[in-house]
Design a protein around this motif. Structure first.
Motif, PDB file in Angstrom:
ATOM      1  N   ASP A   3      53.580  40.753  -4.209  1.00  0.00           N
ATOM      2  CA  ASP A   3      53.837  41.259  -2.864  1.00  0.00           C
ATOM      3  C   ASP A   3      53.112  42.577  -2.632  1.00  0.00           C
ATOM      4  O   ASP A   3      52.610  42.828  -1.544  1.00  0.00           O
ATOM      5  CB  ASP A   3      55.333  41.425  -2.630  1.00  0.00           C
ATOM      6  CG  ASP A   3      56.040  40.085  -2.483  1.00  0.00           C
ATOM      7  OD1 ASP A   3      55.359  39.100  -2.143  1.00  0.00           O
ATOM      8  OD2 ASP A   3      57.254  40.027  -2.719  1.00  0.00           O
ATOM      9  N   LYS A   4      53.058  43.418  -3.668  1.00  0.00           N
ATOM     10  CA  LYS A   4      52.344  44.682  -3.538  1.00  0.00           C
ATOM     11  C   LYS A   4      50.848  44.418  -3.341  1.00  0.00           C
ATOM     12  O   LYS A   4      50.197  45.080  -2.547  1.00  0.00           O
ATOM     13  CB  LYS A   4      52.569  45.551  -4.770  1.00  0.00           C
ATOM     14  CG  LYS A   4      51.981  46.923  -4.650  1.00  0.00           C
ATOM     15  CD  LYS A   4      52.327  47.798  -5.832  1.00  0.00           C
ATOM     16  CE  LYS A   4      51.742  49.172  -5.640  1.00  0.00           C
ATOM     17  NZ  LYS A   4      52.046  50.046  -6.767  1.00  0.00           N
ATOM     18  N   ILE A   6      49.530  41.763  -1.938  1.00  0.00           N
ATOM     19  CA  ILE A   6      49.373  41.267  -0.570  1.00  0.00           C
ATOM     20  C   ILE A   6      49.422  42.414   0.427  1.00  0.00           C
ATOM     21  O   ILE A   6      48.625  42.468   1.371  1.00  0.00           O
ATOM     22  CB  ILE A   6      50.437  40.195  -0.260  1.00  0.00           C
ATOM     23  CG1 ILE A   6      50.143  38.924  -1.065  1.00  0.00           C
ATOM     24  CG2 ILE A   6      50.494  39.883   1.227  1.00  0.00           C
ATOM     25  CD1 ILE A   6      51.219  37.877  -0.968  1.00  0.00           C
ATOM     26  N   ILE A   7      50.333  43.341   0.226  1.00  0.00           N
ATOM     27  CA  ILE A   7      50.463  44.491   1.134  1.00  0.00           C
ATOM     28  C   ILE A   7      49.200  45.339   1.114  1.00  0.00           C
ATOM     29  O   ILE A   7      48.695  45.759   2.161  1.00  0.00           O
ATOM     30  CB  ILE A   7      51.707  45.327   0.769  1.00  0.00           C
ATOM     31  CG1 ILE A   7      52.973  44.538   1.079  1.00  0.00           C
ATOM     32  CG2 ILE A   7      51.703  46.653   1.511  1.00  0.00           C
ATOM     33  CD1 ILE A   7      54.229  45.150   0.510  1.00  0.00           C
ATOM     34  N   ASN A  69      46.126  33.918  -0.312  1.00  0.00           N
ATOM     35  CA  ASN A  69      47.132  33.919  -1.371  1.00  0.00           C
ATOM     36  C   ASN A  69      48.000  32.667  -1.371  1.00  0.00           C
ATOM     37  O   ASN A  69      49.051  32.637  -2.003  1.00  0.00           O
ATOM     38  CB  ASN A  69      48.012  35.172  -1.261  1.00  0.00           C
ATOM     39  CG  ASN A  69      47.255  36.399  -1.673  1.00  0.00           C
ATOM     40  OD1 ASN A  69      46.869  36.540  -2.827  1.00  0.00           O
ATOM     41  ND2 ASN A  69      47.015  37.295  -0.719  1.00  0.00           N
ATOM     42  N   LYS A  71      50.008  31.343   0.734  1.00  0.00           N
ATOM     43  CA  LYS A  71      51.354  31.466   1.293  1.00  0.00           C
ATOM     44  C   LYS A  71      51.530  30.584   2.524  1.00  0.00           C
ATOM     45  O   LYS A  71      52.652  30.299   2.917  1.00  0.00           O
ATOM     46  CB  LYS A  71      51.666  32.919   1.664  1.00  0.00           C
ATOM     47  CG  LYS A  71      51.645  33.876   0.505  1.00  0.00           C
ATOM     48  CD  LYS A  71      52.873  33.701  -0.332  1.00  0.00           C
ATOM     49  CE  LYS A  71      52.908  34.759  -1.424  1.00  0.00           C
ATOM     50  NZ  LYS A  71      54.069  34.627  -2.267  1.00  0.00           N
TER      51      LYS A  71
END
Length: 85
Positions: A3-4, A6-7, A69, A71
């Protein structure tokens, strides 16, 4: 950790895209480019498209990052992911 990642990717792509398009808008402004608040013709509409891309840079970046990614699979799934979270 993912998640980091992706951010960070989202932030970097958003700012790079926004800076690139805003730089192009600044250069085009030297040659008479204008953004119209009230559109009355097709050329005026077309001149507003680069500004719209600049405004939508976070949405474009989110689609690119989520697609990269794995998602999301398609545009409809992206809309569900972004709008229903």
């Amino acid at each position: 950790m993912i998640d980091k990642k992706i951010i960070v990717h989202f932030t970097v792509i958003t700012f790079c895209f926004a800076y690139l398009v805003s730089g192009v808008l600044i250069v085009l402004g030297q040659f008479g480019y204008r953004v119209y608040s009230w559109v009355e013709s097709l050329p005026q509409f077309c001149m507003n498209i680069p500004f719209a891309i600049y405004i939508l840079s976070p949405a474009i970046a989110s689609y690119i990052v989520l697609k990269k990614n794995n998602k999301i699979v398609n545009f409809q799934e992206w809309l569900k992911t972004v709008l229903l979270c």
